[in-house]
Design an enzyme around this catalytic site. Structure first.
Site, PDB file in Angstrom:
ATOM      1  N   ASP A 185       0.843  -1.190   0.000  1.00  0.00           N
ATOM      2  CA  ASP A 185       0.000   0.000   0.000  1.00  0.00           C
ATOM      3  C   ASP A 185       0.884   1.248   0.000  1.00  0.00           C
ATOM      4  OD1 ASP A 185      -2.354  -1.449   0.138  1.00  0.00           O
ATOM      5  OD2 ASP A 185      -2.335  -1.510   2.322  1.00  0.00           O
ATOM      6  N   ASP A 203      -5.442  -4.176   4.431  1.00  0.00           N
ATOM      7  CA  ASP A 203      -5.930  -3.783   5.753  1.00  0.00           C
ATOM      8  C   ASP A 203      -7.452  -3.834   5.883  1.00  0.00           C
ATOM      9  OD1 ASP A 203      -6.699  -1.653   4.203  1.00  0.00           O
ATOM     10  OD2 ASP A 203      -5.312  -0.217   5.095  1.00  0.00           O
ATOM     11  N   ASP A 256      -9.893  -6.904   1.396  1.00  0.00           N
ATOM     12  CA  ASP A 256      -8.536  -7.353   1.077  1.00  0.00           C
ATOM     13  C   ASP A 256      -8.314  -8.821   1.439  1.00  0.00           C
ATOM     14  OD1 ASP A 256      -7.756  -4.878   0.136  1.00  0.00           O
ATOM     15  OD2 ASP A 256      -7.046  -4.197   2.089  1.00  0.00           O
TER      16      ASP A 256
END
Length: 835
Positions: free
Chosen positions: A314, A572, A576
């Protein structure tokens, strides 16, 4: 002190209730106690052989031999209990770290705490992806949906309705509009606040006796492979033992001694250390990693770390510091810099952006808006629409007392512009402003607002929202200081770093450039337009995926895997979870990650820092290297032990070298060496300078086994030379046995030094630092060996003889000569490489 004004507890009251009620833990995996360990150890083949040898010694030999063997059994059990205790302590620490967390109100402020510290009376703040940590009653909420299938078996989530007056007793699970939330259930939508009514064993989950799974005890691929090796070698060992008994008894006529010789042969070949050492390494390795911000929830993830070739990460909070602040606002083409109090013209836009945020924001972007703008007053939320792949924006509907309502919308500029129904001409200058801001690495959010007249129906779908464009807000989030260096380290280690973000392509590319991430940019729209085959063909050159929604992460994982990559994926959110499970190594963010993401992942990064991920890869590689050295040592030391156990069969007049009691003493050296010296040793400094390990590469590759066997054969030759030399001098049987035994022990210590520093000469390695564990093992072994040779009672108990001067120098000299060739090979190899 009691409950504070906002309904939470003070820290002092929470601490008192935790002391009175105990931790919020339901019955879980029982800790393996010493008695259970003893029972398990006594089932091990090596202990059964030792005990059998002790019984036979009582019957046909000196009872002292029997007592010594039984004493050795006790010592081995003690070592096993200590090892098991270390392992259980490590696993218990990991269970504590991996247990669900809770967001509560303490001293009037939201605070994230371990789920085990939740107490009765706490005010829980629940949002999508949370695992409810305790039983309670919902006192506030908006569209809170909970999956209670663990309680009711119903797969459809139920909608919860708040009970304004609260309650003191829990109701039953199931049914829509009930206010009760239960420990262990999952929030799948909305948000709310609940007051805790029961914790621990007093919850519905506790009464059912369910266990919350922290660290899974599944057998890893390595463990399964080791189990197969042990079974095969065990069969060979038993066959060899039978042959030894037959040959020894037939040639010497001493069937009792033949049985002891057969037991010794079986003990010398059986690699019972393999599964023990592997379990200890994985457990303690995971514990050590947890002390460096990397929580390994599943052992296979530790194994897979060394094979990762692509690291998908990310942006926000992982590559950046997760300290978002509103830096600029653009209204009607005019840019306003936010430094301290915002300008008057920027205030309405910031108020609308804050109104579109959750009541208790956790996301750093939402926090940035609510920190700079006051909460909505004179209205209450009646509807909200979350982010979807079709509309990358969120909206909230606020009903005023006069019957009118306000709609606050914020999100990706392109989505908000579409929701506002602006034509291309109106969008063009706004898109140019967005491009200019994102090129600086700023995250740009568009803001819109709508009004509903009195008694107008509220929109039922996000696409029905009617709003008009207000302006843009640009947020800054600086890159973490250690990220560029960590990305370069990944490059040197053969790991490609890929950024996957929901942010604007311009912002993502700017941050990627700062971080050193190379490659082209692909957007979520591009991914959606590609077939799986086309995506797999293009993905190798992509370094940044922007405007990606969580559901697309699974496609990216599979596309990368289809090209032969080994993928580590961060995540997170609830959505996901599929990608985290599909990845070879799923990595959840411990700070901002949901419980669902943590449960789906193999690793959890406790502080969400990208550098911690790289540290985890380094530690995983180092652990595998040390484990390989330990296994190499086991293979090497068993070669001379097995050979010397069989040597007397060559000539019926030669004395036995290794009796069961001597083999037991050797086991006391091998086991602690593997689980202490190699496990606690430092990793190779160049562990991140080589390519990832192939997934099909076994723990003990053919080259490793050949080298280990060669080292073992060198020790065997040295031991045989000393044995035959003593025979030639017509030394007594017990002295011959002493000389051969000392040679093996000293050579085993030499093997530790040779194997723990592959490619590096021992003297160079020792100059770099001597691990305390190595000093301890060598000192204890040498001291114990001296006691065996000096103390008459111990000598007699082990059937050893007196070794005089200067023949006592022969065993260490033979050991040095045996291993010198391997050290010379290291020096030559380093010279060729110019080191």
């Amino acid at each position: 002190m009691g409950e504070v004004e906002v309904g939470g507890l003070s820290s002092a009251e929470a601490a008192h209730r935790l002391l009175v009620d105990g931790p919020n833990l339901v019955p879980g995996d029982a800790r393996v106690g010493p008695i259970a360990v003893m029972v398990r150890v006594l089932r091990e083949p090596m202990l059964l052989l030792l005990a059998t040898a002790g019984v036979i010694s009582f019957i046909i030999a000196d009872p002292l031999d029997g007592w010594m063997l039984m004493g050795t059994v006790v010592v081995v059990i003690g070592i096993s209990v200590v090892q098991a205790e270390r392992t259980e302590t490590a696993l218990a620490a990991l269970r504590d770290l991996s247990s669900p967390r809770a967001l509560v109100i303490r001293d009037g402020h939201p605070m994230r705490i371990p789920g085990s510290e939740v107490v009765v009376g706490d005010r829980l703040l629940l949002s999508e992806g949370d695992r409810v940590p305790a039983d309670g009653v919902l006192v506030a909420g908006a569209l809170l949906r909970v999956d209670e299938s663990t309680m009711t078996g119903e797969s459809v989530p139920v909608v919860k309705g708040p009970l304004a007056d609260g309650a003191d007793e829990m109701g039953q699970p199931g049914g829509d509009d009930s206010p009760w939330v239960f420990s262990g259930t999952l929030v799948v939508g909305g948000h709310g606040a609940a007051r805790v009514l029961a914790t621990g064993a007093r919850t519905e989950l506790g009464r059912l006796g369910a266990a919350i799974g922290g660290i899974r005890s599944e057998r890893t691929r390595l463990q399964q492979g080791i189990d197969r090796v042990v079974r095969i070698v065990a069969v060979v060992g038993l066959g060899t033992a039978g042959a030894v008994v037959g040959i020894y008894g037939a040639t010497r006529g001493e069937w009792g001694e033949a049985l002891l010789a057969g037991i010794a042969a079986a003990m010398s070949l059986l690699p019972e250390e393999f599964p023990v050492v592997l379990s200890v390494f994985l457990a303690l390795g995971a514990w050590r990693m947890s002390r460096h911000r990397v929580l390994a929830r599943r052992a296979p993830a530790i194994e897979a770390l060394g094979t990762v070739t692509v690291l998908c990460t990310d942006k926000t909070g992982t590559l950046t510091e997760n300290r978002m602040t509103v830096e600029r606002v653009v209204i009607d083409g005019t840019e306003f810099v936010i430094d301290g109090a915002p300008p008057d013209r920027a205030v309405p836009l910031l108020d609308i952006a804050a109104a579109a945020c959750p009541d208790h924001p956790v996301d750093p972007m939402d926090t940035a808006f609510t920190r700079i703008a006051p909460p909505v007053s004179g209205a209450h939320g009646v509807a909200e629409f979350g982010l979807t792949p079709e509309i990358l924006a969120v909206s909230r509907v606020w009903a005023r007392h006069d019957g009118t309502a306000m709609i606050a919308t914020k999100g990706a500029p392109e989505s908000v512009l579409d929701v506002c129904n602006l034509d291309e001409v109106a969008q063009a200058p706004i898109r140019r402003q967005v491009a200019s801001l994102t090129a600086e690495g700023l995250r740009v959010i568009a803001v819109a607002v709508g009004e509903l007249p009195a008694r107008a129906p509220y929109p039922r779908r996000h696409c029905d929202v009617k709003v008009h464009f207000v302006g843009l807000a640009a947020l800054g989030d600086p890159l973490r200081p250690g990220v560029p260096q960590a990305v370069r380290e990944c490059d040197r280690a053969g790991i490609r770093t890929v950024m996957i973000t929901g942010d604007h392509p311009g912002t993502a590319e700017a941050i990627a450039t700062q971080a050193g991430i190379t490659g082209s940019v692909l957007t979520g729209a591009d991914v959606a337009a590609l077939t799986d085959e086309d995506l797999a063909a293009r993905i190798s050159g992509v370094g940044v995926f922007a405007r990606i929604v969580p559901e697309q992460k699974l496609r990216l994982v599979r596309a990368l895997q289809s090209t032969g990559e080994v993928v580590a994926m961060t995540g997170d959110g609830v959505n996901d979870a599929p990608a985290l499970r599909a990845a070879d190594v799923g990595i959840a963010m411990g700070g901002r990650g949901t419980d669902v993401a943590r449960e789906a992942a193999g690793l959890v990064i406790t502080d969400d820092d990208f550098t911690a991920i790289v540290d985890g890869v380094r530690m995983g590689r180092g652990l595998f290297d040390r484990l390989r050295r330990a296994m190499s040592f086991i293979v090497a030391v068993h070669v001379p032990i097995f050979g010397m156990a069989l040597l007397p069969l060559v000539n019926g007049d030669w004395p036995l070298v290794l009796l069961p009691i001597q083999l037991a003493i050797l086991e006391l050296v091998i086991d602690p060496t593997c689980s202490v010296v190699f496990e606690a040793d430092r990793s190779d400094p160049g562990v991140m300078e080589r390519a990832p390990r192939p997934t099909a590469e076994p723990l003990l590759a053919t080259s490793t086994v050949i080298r280990s066997v060669a080292e073992g054969l060198a020790v065997l030759v040295a031991s045989m030379a000393v044995y035959l030399w003593a025979l030639q001098l017509d030394r007594p049987d017990d002295v011959i046995r002493s000389l051969a035994f000392v040679t093996i022990v000293v050579a085993d210590l030499g093997l530790i030094l040779v194997i723990r520093s592959p490619g590096v000469p021992v003297l160079v390695s020792l100059r770099q630092g001597v691990p305390p564990a190595l000093v301890m093992v060598v000192a204890v072994t040498v001291s114990f060996l001296m006691l065996l040779l000096v103390v008459p009672a111990l000598r007699r108990a082990l059937d050893l003889g007196v070794v005089g001067w200067p023949e006592v120098l022969v065993p260490p000299l033979a050991a040095v000569i045996a291993l010198a060739g391997f050290e010379v090979a290291k020096v030559v190899h380093r010279a060729r490489e110019g080191r």
